[in-house]
Motif scaffolding. Sequence first.
Motif, mmCIF file in Angstrom:
data_model
loop_
_atom_site.group_PDB
_atom_site.id
_atom_site.type_symbol
_atom_site.label_atom_id
_atom_site.label_comp_id
_atom_site.label_asym_id
_atom_site.label_seq_id
_atom_site.Cartn_x
_atom_site.Cartn_y
_atom_site.Cartn_z
ATOM 1 N N TYR A 92 55.235 28.497 65.675
ATOM 2 C CA TYR A 92 55.894 29.711 66.166
ATOM 3 C C TYR A 92 55.968 30.772 65.075
ATOM 4 N N LEU A 93 56.414 30.377 63.880
ATOM 5 C CA LEU A 93 56.550 31.321 62.777
ATOM 6 C C LEU A 93 55.204 31.867 62.344
ATOM 7 N N ALA A 94 54.192 30.999 62.294
ATOM 8 C CA ALA A 94 52.856 31.433 61.869
ATOM 9 C C ALA A 94 52.325 32.536 62.771
ATOM 10 N N ILE A 95 52.482 32.347 64.082
ATOM 11 C CA ILE A 95 52.000 33.355 65.027
ATOM 12 C C ILE A 95 52.865 34.607 64.961
ATOM 13 N N LYS A 96 54.166 34.414 64.837
ATOM 14 C CA LYS A 96 55.080 35.555 64.735
ATOM 15 C C LYS A 96 54.727 36.435 63.540
ATOM 16 N N ALA A 97 54.426 35.804 62.410
ATOM 17 C CA ALA A 97 54.144 36.556 61.184
ATOM 18 C C ALA A 97 52.833 37.311 61.255
ATOM 19 N N LEU A 98 51.927 36.896 62.137
ATOM 20 C CA LEU A 98 50.657 37.616 62.278
ATOM 21 C C LEU A 98 50.821 38.933 63.023
ATOM 22 N N SER B 157 48.370 39.890 74.199
ATOM 23 C CA SER B 157 46.972 39.576 73.889
ATOM 24 C C SER B 157 46.742 38.077 74.036
ATOM 25 N N GLU B 158 45.482 37.670 74.015
ATOM 26 C CA GLU B 158 45.120 36.288 74.305
ATOM 27 C C GLU B 158 44.915 35.477 73.030
ATOM 28 N N VAL B 159 45.414 34.250 73.071
ATOM 29 C CA VAL B 159 45.194 33.292 71.989
ATOM 30 C C VAL B 159 44.515 32.072 72.598
ATOM 31 N N ILE B 160 43.336 31.740 72.079
ATOM 32 C CA ILE B 160 42.570 30.606 72.596
ATOM 33 C C ILE B 160 42.977 29.346 71.840
ATOM 34 N N LEU B 161 43.112 28.246 72.592
ATOM 35 C CA LEU B 161 43.471 26.974 71.979
ATOM 36 C C LEU B 161 42.793 25.844 72.730
ATOM 37 N N PRO B 162 42.551 24.706 72.064
ATOM 38 C CA PRO B 162 41.998 23.565 72.784
ATOM 39 C C PRO B 162 43.022 23.003 73.758
ATOM 40 N N SER B 163 42.552 22.568 74.920
ATOM 41 C CA SER B 163 43.481 22.055 75.919
ATOM 42 C C SER B 163 44.037 20.691 75.527
ATOM 43 N N MET B 164 43.220 19.870 74.850
ATOM 44 C CA MET B 164 43.696 18.538 74.488
ATOM 45 C C MET B 164 44.389 18.594 73.125
ATOM 46 N N THR B 165 45.651 19.003 73.163
ATOM 47 C CA THR B 165 46.470 19.035 71.958
ATOM 48 C C THR B 165 47.938 18.990 72.354
ATOM 49 N N ILE B 166 48.804 19.033 71.364
ATOM 50 C CA ILE B 166 50.239 18.930 71.590
ATOM 51 C C ILE B 166 50.785 20.207 72.228
ATOM 52 N N LEU B 167 51.828 20.067 73.034
ATOM 53 C CA LEU B 167 52.450 21.199 73.718
ATOM 54 C C LEU B 167 52.917 22.279 72.742
ATOM 55 N N SER B 168 53.251 21.909 71.527
ATOM 56 C CA SER B 168 53.770 22.859 70.540
ATOM 57 C C SER B 168 52.865 24.072 70.374
ATOM 58 N N ILE C 200 52.577 30.054 71.421
ATOM 59 C CA ILE C 200 51.897 31.227 71.982
ATOM 60 C C ILE C 200 52.802 31.949 72.978
ATOM 61 N N THR C 201 53.306 31.208 73.952
ATOM 62 C CA THR C 201 54.077 31.850 75.018
ATOM 63 C C THR C 201 55.399 32.411 74.506
ATOM 64 N N GLU C 202 56.025 31.742 73.519
ATOM 65 C CA GLU C 202 57.292 32.232 72.980
ATOM 66 C C GLU C 202 57.118 33.474 72.119
ATOM 67 N N ASN C 203 55.888 33.792 71.784
ATOM 68 C CA ASN C 203 55.597 35.045 71.079
ATOM 69 C C ASN C 203 55.041 36.114 72.026
ATOM 70 N N ASN C 204 55.248 35.898 73.320
ATOM 71 C CA ASN C 204 54.824 36.861 74.344
ATOM 72 C C ASN C 204 53.320 37.122 74.302
ATOM 73 N N LEU C 205 52.573 36.043 74.130
ATOM 74 C CA LEU C 205 51.119 36.097 74.128
ATOM 75 C C LEU C 205 50.581 35.242 75.266
#
Length: 359
Positions: free
Chosen positions: A59-65, A71-82, A87-92
Motif C-alpha cells: 500500500y505504501l509503495a504504491i501510495k508513494a509513487l 489509472s490501471e495497475v497490472i498484476l498477475p492473477s495468481m498471487t496474494i490478495l494484498s 491497488i484498490t485502496e489507492n483508488n487505482l
Amino acid sequence: MIPIFKPYLYPEAKELGKQAIDNGDIAQGPYILMFENEFSKFCNREHGVTCSNGTVALYLAIKALNLPQNSEVILPSMTILSCLTAITENNLTPVFCDIDPITYNIDFDSLESKISPNTSAVIIVNTYGLVVDTEKLQSFKNQYPYIKIIEDASESHGAFHNEVVAGSLGDVTTFSFYSNKIVTTGEGGIVLTDDKEIYDSLLMLRNLNFVDRKKYVHSDIGFNFRLTNLQCSIGLGQLYNIEKTIAERKRVAYQYNKHFEYNQYIQLPYEDKSYSNVYWYYSILIKKNYTQVLEALSQNGIDYRHFFYPLHKQPFINSQETLKNSEYSFENGILLPIFNELTNEEISFISSTVLNVIK
C-alpha cells in the motif's frame, strides 16, 4: 502433525531481542534504522522504510509513487490478495494478467497484452522463491519507460536471477517479514527504493504524516504503520543468518527433488544456472490424482497449502476471463512443508505419502 512451516529464531535474534527489552526500547529505538540499512544493503538498495506488514508495504509503495487516480495497475492473477488490496485502496484500477506455467512468475506476453493508454504501473511478484526473469523485465522497462515497476519480493529474500538479487528490480520493492518468510520479524514489512523523494514520502506516510511531533502537526490525514524496535532487533538477528536459512530451504527442497524427480506426474520447482531458487515453499504441480493426494496428506497429518486462488476468480470479482496458467496452477498445485528443522525422515514420509497415490 507435520506443519507447513515452523519459524526458527537464531541465537543472535534472541539476544538482540533481549537487549531491546532490557533497554526498554520495545517501541522506538536504534535497531529500526540498523535493520533498514542492513536489509537495504543486502538488496543493493539506497533506502528502506520498515512498516507493520507486507500488505501495508505494498500500500505504501504504491501510495508513494503518486500514480494518476483511477489509472490501471497490472498484476498477475495468481498471487496474494494484498497486491490487489494495495491497488484498490489507492483508488487505482487492477488489471489481471497470466503467469508463466513453469516459473509461476508473471508472463510477459500476457502482461504486454494488457497494456493500455491508462496503464501507470505493474506489480512484478517473485513467486514461491523465484525471482522474475530479469532480462525480460529489463526489456519491458526499455520498451515502456513510463510504466512504474513495483516489485513484490516477499517470497524471495536472497534469491537471484542472473546474479541480480531480489529486491533490486523495481522503482519500489516490498518485502514481508511474516513468520513464514526467510527473514522474519513475526509480522512486518519494508519498502525499498533508490529514489530519495520516494523515501522521504514513505517516512511521512508511515508515521501519521507528522510535520512536528512535539506540537502534533500533520501535513495530511495519515496512519501509524510503524514497525517496532523489538521486531527489528529480531529481524536483524535473522538477517545475519539468512544464508543459513536459505541453505536449509535448499536442503529440504533437494531432498524432495530426489524423491520426485523421476515421476512424470509431478512438476518440480524451477531452478537452473541463471535462477537461484530460495524455496519459500516447496511448490509442485500434481498431474494425476490431485484430490486423492490432498486426502492422503490430510489423513497422514501432513499440512499443505494450495497454490494461490486466482484473483480474477475470487467470489467478490468472479470474472469470466480465462487466464489458463493461473487457473491450472491453482487446480493442480500443492505447497509442501519446508522449514529448518524438517528432518530427512519426515521429508521421506511426506514424499512417500504423495507418491503412493500417483504411482
